[in-house]
Enzyme design. Structure first.
Site, PDB file in Angstrom:
ATOM      1  N   GLY A  12      13.429   1.104   2.609  1.00 38.22           N
ATOM      2  CA  GLY A  12      13.146  -0.046   3.466  1.00 38.22           C
ATOM      3  C   GLY A  12      12.990   0.254   4.937  1.00 38.22           C
ATOM      4  O   GLY A  12      13.332  -0.578   5.770  1.00 38.22           O
ATOM      5  N   THR A  13      12.424   1.417   5.300  1.00 41.14           N
ATOM      6  CA  THR A  13      12.247   1.717   6.730  1.00 41.14           C
ATOM      7  C   THR A  13      11.216   0.774   7.360  1.00 41.14           C
ATOM      8  O   THR A  13      11.382   0.348   8.497  1.00 41.14           O
ATOM      9  CB  THR A  13      11.840   3.187   6.962  1.00 41.14           C
ATOM     10  N   ASN A  14      10.155   0.449   6.621  1.00 43.61           N
ATOM     11  CA  ASN A  14       9.166  -0.488   7.163  1.00 43.61           C
ATOM     12  C   ASN A  14       9.741  -1.904   7.232  1.00 43.61           C
ATOM     13  O   ASN A  14       9.417  -2.658   8.158  1.00 43.61           O
ATOM     14  CB  ASN A  14       7.880  -0.467   6.334  1.00 43.61           C
ATOM     15  N   LYS A  66       2.628  -4.194 -16.784  1.00 45.31           N
ATOM     16  CA  LYS A  66       2.266  -4.573 -15.407  1.00 45.31           C
ATOM     17  C   LYS A  66       1.971  -6.067 -15.298  1.00 45.31           C
ATOM     18  O   LYS A  66       2.354  -6.721 -14.335  1.00 45.31           O
ATOM     19  CB  LYS A  66       1.048  -3.743 -14.964  1.00 45.31           C
ATOM     20  N   MET A  91       6.420   0.266  -4.583  1.00 43.26           N
ATOM     21  CA  MET A  91       5.769   1.355  -5.310  1.00 43.26           C
ATOM     22  C   MET A  91       5.054   0.928  -6.597  1.00 43.26           C
ATOM     23  O   MET A  91       4.769   1.749  -7.449  1.00 43.26           O
ATOM     24  CB  MET A  91       6.806   2.448  -5.642  1.00 43.26           C
ATOM     25  N   ILE A  93       1.730  -1.112  -8.322  1.00 39.60           N
ATOM     26  CA  ILE A  93       0.439  -1.763  -8.104  1.00 39.60           C
ATOM     27  C   ILE A  93       0.440  -3.048  -8.937  1.00 39.60           C
ATOM     28  O   ILE A  93       0.646  -3.022 -10.151  1.00 39.60           O
ATOM     29  CB  ILE A  93      -0.737  -0.831  -8.492  1.00 39.60           C
ATOM     30  N   ASN A 108      -0.584  -4.620   3.154  1.00 35.97           N
ATOM     31  CA  ASN A 108       0.023  -3.343   2.774  1.00 35.97           C
ATOM     32  C   ASN A 108      -0.159  -2.347   3.916  1.00 35.97           C
ATOM     33  O   ASN A 108      -1.088  -2.465   4.710  1.00 35.97           O
ATOM     34  CB  ASN A 108      -0.656  -2.803   1.502  1.00 35.97           C
ATOM     35  N   HIS A 110      -0.775   1.696   4.454  1.00 32.36           N
ATOM     36  CA  HIS A 110      -1.106   2.947   3.767  1.00 32.36           C
ATOM     37  C   HIS A 110      -1.051   4.085   4.784  1.00 32.36           C
ATOM     38  O   HIS A 110      -1.631   3.983   5.865  1.00 32.36           O
ATOM     39  CB  HIS A 110      -2.506   2.863   3.140  1.00 32.36           C
TER      40      HIS A 110
END
Length: 207
Positions: A12-14, A66, A91, A93, A108, A110
């Protein structure tokens, strides 16, 4: 005030960058209303708790495929009345059931300059390994909207860093996170919440 729901899978750094920006008053017109984790025990959940942000855990392993997992995520987003969904180190999709329900409402980050080093299989350190293998002189990060194709949505913001001669995937990852990701992700979130992003012909323009 828009509800920002952040999806996480790990440290969770972002997410922390978003929380810090919010506490500094840099995110205008919105607030982080919920954090959803794909894993129990993810450190990102501790970051959310410390900031007083409610969280929900939807473990990926508990769903057959999914599509079933994406449906569960969609139901939770609807329950949370999400105006903006931010994938911050998430992580998984997601199936198009989610992207079609939230067009131009999922952001998102990237860790490369799209369209370089992106798409399926390009995540984490692999992105930086490929960039260094290729010998590029700059790399960076891209904040983009999410659509049905991996890393192919409209680009909102990009930022670059120079690559040193002795760069390693680890040092490059850290450099991009600190100098680009942690600065541009909160900025993009604020721009969205302030209604300053316009879509024309599938491209994002910042007013």
């Amino acid at each position: 005030m828009k509800n920002i729901v952040v999806l996480v899978s790990g440290g969770g750094t972002n997410l922390q960058a978003l929380i810090d920006a919010q506490e500094r008053g840099e995110i205008k017109g919105g607030k982080i209303s919920c954090v959803i984790s794909s894993k129990e025990g993810a450190y990102a959940l501790e970051r959310a708790a410390k900031a007083g942000i409610p969280s929900v855990v939807l473990p990926r392993k508990e769903y057959a495929d999914k599509k079933a997992y994406s449906q569960a995520i969609l139901e939770e987003l609807d329950r949370q009345k999400a105006d903006l969904v931010v994938l911050a180190g998430f992580m998984i999709i997601l199936d198009e059931v989610v992207t079609k329900a939230y067009p131009y409402k999922i952001i998102n980050v990237h860790p490369a300059l799209i369209p370089s080093f992106c798409g399926e299989g390009y995540y984490g350190l692999k992105v930086h390994e490929k960039a260094l293998e290729y010998g590029v002189k700059i790399s960076g990060a891209t904040i983009h909207f999410v659509n049905e194709e991996a890393d192919a949505g409209a680009i909102i913001l990009q930022g670059a860093v120079d690559i040193a001669n002795d760069e390693t995937p680890e040092t490059l990852q850290k450099k991009i996170m600190e100098n680009v990701e942690w600065k541009l992700l909160p900025k993009a979130v604020s721009l969205f919440c302030e209604d300053r992003i316009t879509i024309r012909d599938g491209k994002a323009y910042v007013d």
